[in-house]
Design a protein around this motif. Structure first.
Motif, PDB file in Angstrom:
ATOM      1  N   HIS A  80       0.822  -1.207   0.000  1.00  0.00           N
ATOM      2  CA  HIS A  80       0.000   0.000   0.000  1.00  0.00           C
ATOM      3  C   HIS A  80       0.859   1.262   0.000  1.00  0.00           C
ATOM      4  O   HIS A  80       1.991   1.255   0.491  1.00  0.00           O
ATOM      5  N   SER A  81       0.307   2.324  -0.523  1.00  0.00           N
ATOM      6  CA  SER A  81       1.051   3.574  -0.690  1.00  0.00           C
ATOM      7  C   SER A  81       1.644   4.093   0.617  1.00  0.00           C
ATOM      8  O   SER A  81       2.728   4.682   0.619  1.00  0.00           O
ATOM      9  N   ASP A  82       0.924   3.873   1.739  1.00  0.00           N
ATOM     10  CA  ASP A  82       1.430   4.384   3.014  1.00  0.00           C
ATOM     11  C   ASP A  82       2.563   3.524   3.578  1.00  0.00           C
ATOM     12  O   ASP A  82       3.109   3.842   4.628  1.00  0.00           O
ATOM     13  N   ARG A  83       2.927   2.450   2.870  1.00  0.00           N
ATOM     14  CA  ARG A  83       4.047   1.595   3.285  1.00  0.00           C
ATOM     15  C   ARG A  83       5.210   1.689   2.293  1.00  0.00           C
ATOM     16  O   ARG A  83       6.063   0.819   2.232  1.00  0.00           O
ATOM     17  N   LEU A  84       5.223   2.777   1.547  1.00  0.00           N
ATOM     18  CA  LEU A  84       6.299   3.029   0.584  1.00  0.00           C
ATOM     19  C   LEU A  84       6.959   4.358   0.899  1.00  0.00           C
ATOM     20  O   LEU A  84       6.309   5.286   1.399  1.00  0.00           O
ATOM     21  N   VAL A  85       8.262   4.460   0.594  1.00  0.00           N
ATOM     22  CA  VAL A  85       8.972   5.716   0.811  1.00  0.00           C
ATOM     23  C   VAL A  85       9.935   5.935  -0.361  1.00  0.00           C
ATOM     24  O   VAL A  85      10.565   4.999  -0.848  1.00  0.00           O
TER      25      VAL A  85
END
Length: 389
Positions: A80-85
């Motif tokens: 998910h997007s909130d688990r990417l940096v």
């Protein structure tokens, strides 16, 4: 990247470094894969044209989360997007080092060596090959552009990691100065190997060094084989002009010293004996530069673009960023689409001594895009706001 920022990032915990990078580059707006089946990467999540790559935050729990097969074996939430940096490639390396450095996450998959595979099998080989002058893929150009002036900082990171390895018996079995200095296909990256072994100072020194300096360089090595590797690497760097001014005579002096113990050095010596002077001239990056320059001066835009890279990296010639930029502009002005796209990036980032200028960048991106060059098309869409083709 500045040295002080590297030091700051290395001082942070993994969690704090993730937060630091989220603030620096902004949060990802899209999931990593285009569907829950994890078959193909979501192109909208990519920012490689800005020189940024994606790190999965949950790689402190599971390995290779960008690989469809491994992704399918782990929670979909990891994608998910909130688990990417976002990060540049040196920051990606530091993130993996922090995973290795910190205590194992309680939710980590059993029997997976977290962080280390990314360092040893992907990140270091890619970076080592780049700094050793190997050709890189088109899409990687902006990624490595971000770190082109950070060789010393990269070596600082590697030495930090090697200090960490030295304190861990399990890691010492798998990682050493040789393995960490390899490129793809396990081939040693000579320039990196020299720097990791603190020999770069000798390599860059005046060629008239006396015998005592040579003795100081080699006295710390336990065998003639280890000394021969250093000698071979010195020869290689002089031969190809990596970090030093290219000098075939100096190169073969070092190959001669190493040849008894090192087969690669012997191959260079044999090559010198077998080839005629004309063939040798055609087959070395050092003297090939003269032919490239002649083509560029005659108006060949592709040669002008390649000459830009030679001057920019200092391969086969003394690095000269001002002259490099002149050749890039000549190539772009002559209508070479790749050069137009690259020059646009220089204006976007304010690189190579240019003042950041989005309008000028868009002008060059558009010229590149009008010729159908894909990187130019993507860059123009991103920076002009035209995402509808």
């Amino acid at each position: 990247m500045e040295s002080n920022e590297i030091e700051k990032q290395l001082s942070l915990s993994y969690a704090d470094l993730v937060e630091y990078l989220l603030l620096k580059y902004g949060r990802c707006l899209y999931n990593y894969f285009s569907s829950p089946l994890c078959k193909s990467q979501n192109q909208r999540a990519k920012r490689t044209d800005e020189g940024l790559v994606i790190h999965h935050i949950d790689e402190d729990k599971a390995i290779m989360l960008s690989d469809p097969e491994h992704a399918a074996k782990n929670p979909l939430s990891y994608q998910h997007s909130d688990r990417l940096v976002y990060c540049n490639i040196l920051e990606h390396l530091i993130l993996h080092i922090k995973i290795v450095e910190e205590p194992r996450h309680p939710k980590a998959n059993a029997d997976e060596r977290l962080g280390i595979g990314g360092i040893k099998n992907y990140l270091c080989p890619e970076i080592n090959d780049y700094f050793n002058g190997k050709q890189i893929s088109e899409w990687q150009l902006p990624v490595f552009k971000q770190i082109e002036n950070n060789f010393e900082e990269y070596i600082y990171i590697i030495k930090y990691f090697l200090d960490l390895v030295d304190k861990n018996a399990e890691l010492k079995v798998r990682i050493n100065k040789h393995t960490i200095s390899c490129g793809r296909f396990r081939k040693i990256a000579e320039r990196v190997f020299l720097a990791v072994n603190k020999a770069e100072i000798f390599c860059a020194a005046n060629k008239n060094d006396n015998q005592s300096k040579e003795e100081i360089l080699f006295k710390s090595y336990n065998s003639s084989e280890e000394s021969a590797i250093i000698q071979y690497c010195l020869g290689y760097c002089y031969f190809y002009g990596l970090g030093v001014t290219a000098d075939a005579e100096e190169a073969f002096k070092w190959f001669g010293k190493a040849a008894k113990e090192n087969k690669n050095a012997k191959l260079f010596l044999d090559k010198r004996k077998e080839l005629s002077a004309e063939k040798m001239k055609k087959n070395t990056d050092i003297l090939e530069f003269d032919n490239l320059k002649k083509s560029a001066e005659s108006g060949d835009p592709e040669a002008q673009y390649n000459l830009f890279f030679r001057y920019n990296s200092g391969r086969g010639v003394k690095a000269d960023r001002s002259r490099a930029l002149q050749w890039l502009k000549k190539s772009a002005e002559a209508g070479y689409a790749r050069a137009q796209w690259y020059l646009g990036n220089e204006y976007i980032f304010g690189a190579s001594g240019l003042k950041a200028d989005k309008n000028e960048a868009l002008r060059w991106f558009k010229l590149s895009a009008e010729q159908g060059y894909q990187m130019g098309i993507e860059a123009y869409k991103r920076y002009s706001g035209d995402n509808h083709g």
